[in-house]
Structure formats: structure tokens, C-alpha cells
Design a protein around this motif. Structure first.
Motif, PDB file in Angstrom:
ATOM      1  N   GLU A  45       0.679  -1.214   0.039  1.00  0.00           N
ATOM      2  CA  GLU A  45       0.003   0.001  -0.124  1.00  0.00           C
ATOM      3  C   GLU A  45       0.834   1.250   0.007  1.00  0.00           C
ATOM      4  OE1 GLU A  45      -2.382  -0.185   3.407  1.00  0.00           O
ATOM      5  OE2 GLU A  45      -3.805  -1.985   2.495  1.00  0.00           O
ATOM      6  N   PHE A  46       2.115   1.111   0.905  1.00  0.00           N
ATOM      7  CA  PHE A  46       2.868   2.279   0.883  1.00  0.00           C
ATOM      8  C   PHE A  46       3.556   2.757  -0.675  1.00  0.00           C
ATOM      9  CE2 PHE A  46       7.257   3.813   1.205  1.00  0.00           C
ATOM     10  CZ  PHE A  46       7.041   5.073   1.870  1.00  0.00           C
ATOM     11  N   ASN A  48       2.862   1.900  -3.478  1.00  0.00           N
ATOM     12  CA  ASN A  48       1.556   2.234  -4.669  1.00  0.00           C
ATOM     13  C   ASN A  48       1.327   3.541  -4.266  1.00  0.00           C
ATOM     14  OD1 ASN A  48       1.337  -0.350  -5.676  1.00  0.00           O
ATOM     15  ND2 ASN A  48      -0.398  -0.869  -4.435  1.00  0.00           N
ATOM     16  N   ARG A  49       1.386   4.176  -3.068  1.00  0.00           N
ATOM     17  CA  ARG A  49       1.172   5.532  -2.752  1.00  0.00           C
ATOM     18  C   ARG A  49       2.044   6.388  -3.200  1.00  0.00           C
ATOM     19  NH1 ARG A  49      -0.915   7.459   3.265  1.00  0.00           N
ATOM     20  NH2 ARG A  49      -0.391   9.769   2.986  1.00  0.00           N
ATOM     21  N   ALA A  70       3.738  10.351   3.906  1.00  0.00           N
ATOM     22  CA  ALA A  70       3.339   8.872   3.922  1.00  0.00           C
ATOM     23  C   ALA A  70       4.292   8.015   4.839  1.00  0.00           C
ATOM     24  CB  ALA A  70       3.553   8.325   2.537  1.00  0.00           C
ATOM     25  N   TYR A  74       3.127   5.470   7.823  1.00  0.00           N
ATOM     26  CA  TYR A  74       3.427   4.051   7.948  1.00  0.00           C
ATOM     27  C   TYR A  74       4.235   3.352   9.070  1.00  0.00           C
ATOM     28  CZ  TYR A  74       0.280   3.023   3.877  1.00  0.00           C
ATOM     29  OH  TYR A  74      -0.957   3.060   3.079  1.00  0.00           O
TER      30      TYR A  74
END
Length: 324
Positions: A45-46, A48-49, A70, A74
Motif C-alpha cells: 500500500e505504501f 503504491n502511494r 506517507a 506507515y
């Protein structure tokens, strides 16, 4: 196993990623590497962000706010693999941003120091190394005034209750920066650190005193029973900071004196006989100077300084059965 972790960026110059091309970045290299190693849901997820922010160094610089936001988000996830990967990315980003990393420095250090106190040894090691590499890559900026950085690390040094290995990690990381200080800047730093000991809450003072002694020792410690080339300057600054605590015979009961004495003991237990001469020379030179000042002026501060030095010389004489 925590006792086996050693933080020494001065001798660990090779990173796991290659030098990036002119238009690429260390952050991009690290992101690629971690993407291959870490397939956890949270890290994916990170990834992709932030993946659209790292296609060039210019993009990393432009989107630095979003990237740091970000990372901070995380870093709160309690997952060992995610945290280890993110900590590697923090140091890579610092290497890219350089002085533009400073607005985020305090926030990131606060998050990293929390992780140094984690129960998972892999996270502790990754956090300790991340902190050390942050200091390395930003050293020119941080050493213009090291006091704010020290204040961020005071809790790890023992101002708050800590495990002994946490105090050691903090001391090893910060010593790299302190060794770069010279003259008035070094004295200013040592005076600031010693003053914080005097102001420390009574419940924490013993652990914090030991943490400061360990910090000073790490600045002076060399390899294989030797002293660092900056040891004499550091020891001089510590002694001169002690002089200012008390005036009179009770100076050897003060917190600063005990911290200095603990530093001396750590050094003499570490060094061989020949390198110890440098510390003897500092103390004898200072004693001669302060004794002359006392004789010529009768100054009470000089009298206290003589008491400090004779006390420490007595301690040094008795350590290791006088072998140092």
C-alpha cells in the motif's frame, strides 16, 4: 543479541544500493530494492502511494512533503518487515534531500527513537542504523548547533528510564556528530549536556548520568584499546564543564563531577597503558594552569577546579591497580 549490535557509520560507508544515475535518486533505488524484498500488504500500500513520486530526483524533491507524510503514517504500523523497509527509505531520502530534509528532521527522529525502544531486535537494529545514517548524511547541517539534536535524544540517553542497550545505541549514534565539533562549539555542547544533567528529574538522574558518561566515552573511544584522536579535546571540555558546578570542597559530590569520573573509569577500563597518557597529560596540564591561577588570584573558582582535578587524578591512580 542486542548487545552485539554496533552502530558505527564512520566505518560503514558502503550502502546496499548503487550510485544512482544523474536523473535518478537514492530513494528510487531503495524503493525498488524494498519492493522486491517486501510483499506485505501494508508495505505494498505504501509503495503504491509513493511510486509515482520517485521517477526522477526532481520528482522526489517536488513531492517531498507527500513522501514524508506517507513515511510518517506507515511508521506507526506495528509490523517488523514494514518498519525495517521504511527505515531504509528514510535514510535514502535524507541522502537525496540533504538540507531540504531539515524541516522534517525533528519529526522523523522522534518517530525513529520510539522504534529504538521496540521489543523486536530487527526493528531496534534498523532504527538505530537509520538514526546513525541520518546523522551522517545531515552532519554538516546538524553540527552548526548540535544542542537541538542532543535534546531530541536525551530521553534515549536516560533522561527517561531506558534499557542499557538503548542508551548505548543513542551514545554511539550521537558520538559521530560530537567528534566533528571543535573549540568553543565543543565546549558549548558539553556545557549544555552537563546542564541538562543538573536539571534532570531526581528519579532519572542516576541513569541519565550514566548515559552522559557513556556518550562522552563513546566520543573518546578508539578501536583495539586506543583513544580517538579527539579524546584529549573532549576530555578537556568535560573537565572545564565540571569546574562551573560548585565552588569549594563539595565539588566532588556534584553530578557533573560524578559524570566526569564515570567517563574516566570507562576510558581507563578500555584503553591500554600507552594511550592513557593523553588523558593524564590533559589532567596534569589543567591542574598546573588552575594551580597557577589560584596562586596568583586566590580565586574560589580556581580552588574548586584544583579539587576536581586532584580528585580525578586520585581516581585515575587507583584504577586497574594503577596500571593505567
Amino acid at each position: 543479541r542486542a548487545d552485539a549490535i554496533e552502530i558505527n557509520v564512520a566505518r560503514r560507508l558502503v550502502r546496499d544500493f548503487d550510485e544512482p544515475e544523474d536523473t535518478s535518486s537514492y530513494f528510487a533505488e531503495s524503493l525498488t530494492k524494498q519492493g522486491e524484498l517486501n510483499c506485505t500488504r501494508d508495505y505494498t500500500e505504501f509503495h503504491n502511494r509513493v511510486r509515482n513520486y520517485q521517477q526522477s530526483l526532481a520528482q522526489v524533491l517536488y513531492h517531498k512533503d507527500a513522501i514524508v507524510e506517507a513515511i510518517e503514517e506507515y511508521l506507526t504500523i506495528e509490523h517488523e518487515l514494514v518498519l525495517v523497509s521504511l527505515l531504509d527509505l528514510v535514510t535514502a531520502l535524507a541522502r537525496d534531500l540533504q538540507d531540504e530534509m531539515m524541516p522534517y528532521f525533528g519529526r522523523l527522529v522522534e518517530r525513529i527513537t520510539r522504534l529504538i525502544k521496540a521489543d523486536t531486535i530487527e526493528v531496534v537494529e534498523a532504527a538505530s542504523n537509520a538514526l546513525a545514517y541520518l546523522f551522517k548524511y545531515l552532519s554538516k547541517l546538524l553540527t552548526t548547533d548540535l544542542r537541538p539534536t542532543f535534546d531530541l535524544l536525551k530521553p534515549l540517553l536516560g533522561e527517561e528510564r531506558q534499557k542499557s542497550n538503548v542508551r548505548r545505541f543513542a551514545a554511539e549514534s550521537l558520538s559521530f556528530l560530537i567528534r566533528k565539533l571543535r573549540g568553543p562549539a565543543l565546549q558549548q555542547f558539553v556545557d549544555h549536556a552537563m546542564s541538562s544533567l543538573v536539571q534532570c528529574p531526581e528519579a532519572s538522574v542516576s541513569g541519565y548520568r550514566d548515559g552522559l558518561a557513556l556518550l562522552f566515552f563513546e566520543c573518546m573511544r578508539g578501536v583495539e584499546g586506543q583513544l580517538h584522536s579527539r579524546a584529549a579535546g573532549m576530555w578537556t571540555a568535560v573537565l572545564r564543564s565540571v569546574y562551573s558546578e560548585h565552588v569549594g570542597a563539595n565539588v566532588t559530590e556534584g553530578l557533573k563531577y560524578v559524570a566526569a569520573e564515570s567517563t574516566l573509569k570507562l576510558c581507563f577500563h578500555h584503553v591500554k597503558r600507552e594511550p592513557a597518557v593523553a588523558l593524564w597529560q590533559v589532567m596534569l596540564s589543567e591542574l598546573d594552569s588552575q594551580a597557577q591561577r589560584l596562586e596568583s588570584t586566590g580565586d574560589a573558582q580556581a580552588a574548586g577546579s584544583v579539587v576536581v582535578l586532584t580528585g580525578l587524578l586520585g581516581t585515575a591512580t587507583l584504577l586497574r591497580k594503577g596500571s593505567r
